[in-house]
Design an enzyme around this catalytic site. Structure first.
Site, short mmCIF file in Angstrom:
data_model
loop_
_atom_site.label_atom_id
_atom_site.label_comp_id
_atom_site.label_asym_id
_atom_site.label_seq_id
_atom_site.Cartn_x
_atom_site.Cartn_y
_atom_site.Cartn_z
N TYR A 1 0.07 -0.73 0.22
CA TYR A 1 0.33 0.39 0.68
C TYR A 1 0.74 1.47 -0.22
O TYR A 1 0.46 2.35 -0.86
CB TYR A 1 -1.08 0.15 1.08
CG TYR A 1 -2.13 -0.63 1.04
CD1 TYR A 1 -3.22 -0.70 0.30
CD2 TYR A 1 -2.22 -1.83 2.34
CE1 TYR A 1 -4.17 -1.53 0.59
CE2 TYR A 1 -3.38 -3.02 2.13
CZ TYR A 1 -3.95 -2.53 1.28
OH TYR A 1 -5.45 -3.07 1.24
N SER B 1 -1.53 -5.31 -7.71
CA SER B 1 -1.87 -4.90 -6.31
C SER B 1 -2.63 -5.42 -5.15
O SER B 1 -3.13 -6.71 -5.03
CB SER B 1 -2.46 -3.40 -6.92
OG SER B 1 -3.90 -3.49 -7.31
N ASP B 2 -1.97 -4.67 -4.25
CA ASP B 2 -2.67 -5.00 -2.74
C ASP B 2 -4.69 -4.62 -2.73
O ASP B 2 -4.93 -3.49 -3.96
CB ASP B 2 -2.30 -4.58 -2.01
CG ASP B 2 -2.83 -5.15 -0.55
OD1 ASP B 2 -3.89 -5.96 -0.85
OD2 ASP B 2 -2.13 -5.46 0.26
N TRP B 3 -4.93 -4.90 -2.82
CA TRP B 3 -7.08 -4.64 -2.49
C TRP B 3 -7.19 -3.05 -2.08
O TRP B 3 -6.16 -2.73 -1.30
CB TRP B 3 -7.48 -5.38 -1.39
CG TRP B 3 -8.29 -6.88 -1.96
CD1 TRP B 3 -9.33 -7.24 -2.46
CD2 TRP B 3 -7.86 -8.19 -2.80
NE1 TRP B 3 -9.24 -8.14 -3.19
CE2 TRP B 3 -8.32 -8.63 -3.28
CE3 TRP B 3 -5.66 -7.55 -3.31
CZ2 TRP B 3 -7.81 -9.58 -4.51
CZ3 TRP B 3 -5.30 -8.62 -4.16
CH2 TRP B 3 -5.96 -10.21 -4.48
#
Length: 714
Positions: A224, A255-257
């Site tokens: 993030y 990506s991360d969420w």
């Protein structure tokens, strides 16, 4: 699989990915670049892009059936297949914390853990696991340290690679995450992690590099946070220059969420937007849906880059084999439970023992068990890694916090009550329980008993950092009062990080049990009674207090959600025990430390030098119990400086009186320094000091070797 066969297999996967991609329409290409979350308690609305027959989970990406491309079904799986409200009634094996796994110093056990998770995921139809957490423990307040593995690049890489290999052997893709420097949770979406680039290569990035080399995970998940001013998901230097360039990584980068803020991340190396609905909520729109298509239509995104993004995803599908699934493997949940139990047994660390342990199964002592919800179960960390165990939780006590992740923060108790297990393992003892609500009440129970066992807990998890190292809810006061009343006081810690121990000198024994998973109560009882000889070693340094750490005050702690924060990782490559050595600090308990109920001796160290350093020694069990030793090889000095680095380790199981010759070969890059100007690792010629040790602060056998200078590559 032989190296030649593996090379041919990789070549076949690349060729097939190129062939399939050329046959796809642009709509099919773009459909692979976005994953959407399933409906859950956190996101109750079902996304219309998910077919009705698809099980809900963290991510769904449609396949292309006409070309044999399967849909991607993703699940969080750091400590088992998670289910935060997606699938009512679904449970899975709840493994111990990552720190507990790393404390075993046992790569074979890490691989077995990966096999458990991969098998259970495949049985549910999930073919991508958001596993492989490898962020280094730079701060003992980081709420997510329990998910990760250690403060050391080599130990973290070794254990992560073994686990990823175990997962992918089941034809399930594993990620490795979070790339990079997701080392604090406080305002992680707005955090700028600042570090010297060469020091970054020698620490966190080296952990990723070694693990990727040894396991070839199908995907890399970015963090993030920003790294040196650029968000990790759109960080050209990290993704294009290092990961895909210097390391030649051929899988895809997701990506991360909720961490894709712009379509331009695609130009910086990001291949897939994950949890697109969260991006829509946080950043006013999905980045890789409309905006990326528009950029392609007007030429800002090239056809070559679009094809590369798609081919990377396809390549991992074909290389791991998610397109070649047959019947789902049969599940042996009892065998999986035994793996969870073995990790808990081997991961428990006996920090201190002044003679009260082991209790012995024939003991007729009066034992007071105090606190820690020991009558109900053992603690699990909270967040996306929390697993619902078979039969469900023993209890869930909501706690909450400021910010949107308040629902993550609860006290989760797994149904493995230490009190019940102790009564079974001590059938002749008189055992009473006190909940530990107040020091005064606990003292009454302690005074009546021959031995007092105090269980203490701390809730830690994703989305928040701890404010300090103290135990919550007055537990430090309970321990101090009990230890003053009973000289045979044992403290059992169920925490996801080091804690302050103002009562350390008065406790007779201290046991670090971490978050021990669904079989944790049994493992704790076995260690306390001597049924199992403790063999865990600390994968993280326990400081005396925060003044010994690089950041006694954590920047941004307590700031409102959404506040930009900068953390300068001034320790650079000297993370954990390396920092303590550089500063001359004496920790409370050192990296690699761990006691047991037998004794070991190391003899006859022989060190040789070639392309790297190889050390061999004889390890002998000189006690009267079978047990495991973990000899650790360290660099203690290089030609131009003092420098402490773990070079290698070996876990050795020995019967009483048994000895074994152990050989440890050093990872060459840990002898070298990264030279950013030259773009690679440089080994300086001269004398290197080597030590075989029982911890980072306890060298036993020392030697010097001469190494020639050379350039090791990128």
């Amino acid at each position: 699989m032989s190296n030649r066969a593996a090379l041919r297999y990789d070549t076949d996967a690349d060729a097939r990915a190129r062939e399939i991609e050329t046959q796809m329409t642009d709509d099919e290409r773009f459909s692979l670049l976005v994953s959407v979350m399933g409906a859950s308690e956190m996101l109750p609305v079902r996304d219309e892009r998910i077919p009705a027959d698809v099980p809900m989970s963290a991510g769904y990406v449609p396949g292309v059936a006409r070309l044999g491309v399967p849909a991607l079904l993703m699940s969080d799986a750091g400590l088992g297949v998670t289910n935060p409200g997606y699938r009512p009634g679904d449970t899975a094996t709840a493994l111990p914390a990552g720190l507990a796994l790393a404390a075993t110093f046992d790569p074979a056990l890490a691989r077995a853990a990966g096999e458990v998770v991969g098998t259970e995921a495949r049985s549910r139809g999930f073919n991508v696991l958001l596993a492989g957490g490898i962020n280094l423990a730079r701060d003992p307040r980081n709420g997510r340290n329990f998910e990760y593995l250690s403060e050391d690049p080599l130990l973290s890489a070794t254990m992560a690679a073994a686990s990823i290999n175990g997962i992918q052997q089941q034809q399930v893709i594993s990620t490795i995450k979070h790339y990079s420097l997701n080392c604090n949770e406080t305002n992680r979406h707005w955090l700028d992690a600042v570090i010297d680039p060469d020091a970054h290569r020698e620490s966190d990035l080296l952990a990723f590099q070694i693990a990727i080399e040894r396991s070839q995970p199908g995907a890399v998940m970015t963090a993030y946070n920003k790294v040196n001013g650029e968000y990790a998901g759109g960080n050209d230097a990290l993704i294009n220059t290092v990961l895909k360039g210097a390391w030649g990584y051929r899988g895809w980068v997701m990506s991360d969420w909720g961490a894709t803020r712009s379509w331009e991340y695609a130009l910086k190396g990001l291949d897939q937007e994950s949890g697109a609905q969260i991006d829509a909520l946080l950043w006013q729109g999905e980045a890789f849906s409309g905006p990326l298509r528009a950029a392609y239509a007007d030429g800002r995104l090239s056809r070559e880059r679009l094809s590369d993004m798609v081919r990377r995803i396809l390549r991992s599908m074909f290389a791991v084999g998610i397109d070649r699934w047959g019947a789902a493997p049969a599940l042996d949940m009892s065998a999986h439970h035994r793996i969870a139990l073995q990790i808990a047994r081997q991961g428990i660390v006996l920090l201190k023992n002044d003679g009260v342990l082991p209790l012995g199964t024939e003991s007729e002592a009066h034992v007071a068990v105090i606190g820690g919800y020991a009558q109900l179960g053992v603690v699990a960390g909270c967040g996306s890694s929390t697993v619902v165990p078979p039969g469900g939780y023993a209890d869930v006590l909501p706690i909450g916090e400021p910010g949107p992740l308040s629902g993550f923060r609860s006290l989760y108790l797994l149904p493995s009550p230490p009190l019940t297990e102790l009564r079974q393992h001590l059938p002749h003892a008189r055992i009473e329980f006190d909940p530990g609500l107040s020091p005064a009440e606990a003292v009454l129970a302690a005074r009546r008993a021959d031995i007092a066992i105090v269980f203490v807990i701390r809730v830690e998890g994703e989305g928040f950092d701890n404010a300090d190292l103290s135990l919550p809810w007055g537990q430090d006061s309970v321990i101090a009062a009990v230890a003053a009343a009973n000289p045979n006081t044992v403290v059992v810690l169920e925490t996801g990080n080091p804690v302050a121990m103002p009562w350390r000198d008065s406790a007779n024994a201290i046991v670090q049990a971490w978050y021990p998973g669904q079989a944790g109560g049994q493992a704790i009882a076995e260690v306390l009674t001597g049924t199992v000889n403790p063999s865990g070693r600390l994968p993280i340094t326990f400081p005396v207090d925060l003044r010994q750490t690089p950041r006694p005050g954590l920047p941004g702690l307590g700031a409102p959600w959404g506040t930009p924060t900068t953390i300068c990782y001034r320790e650079g490559a000297d993370v954990g025990y390396r920092w303590f050595a550089r500063q001359g600090h004496v920790p409370m308990f050192a990296f690699g430390h761990g006691l047991c109920y037998t004794s070991f001796e190391h003899r006859d160290l022989v060190v040789s030098a070639g392309d790297t350093v190889t050390a061999s020694c004889t390890v002998m069990n000189t006690g009267d119990r079978a047990g495991a030793d973990v000899p650790q090889l360290y660099l203690t000095a290089a030609p131009s400086e003092k420098r402490l680095r773990l070079l290698g380790f070996e876990r050795v199981e020995l019967e009483p009186g048994e000895s074994r010759r152990v050989t440890i070969e050093a990872e060459p890059r840990l002898l070298a320094r990264y030279d950013g100007g030259a773009g690679g690792w440089r080994l300086e010629p001269g004398t290197y000091s080597i030590a075989l040790a029982t911890s980072a602060t306890a060298p036993q056998l020392v030697a010097e070797v001469q190494l020639g200078g050379r350039f090791l590559g990128r």
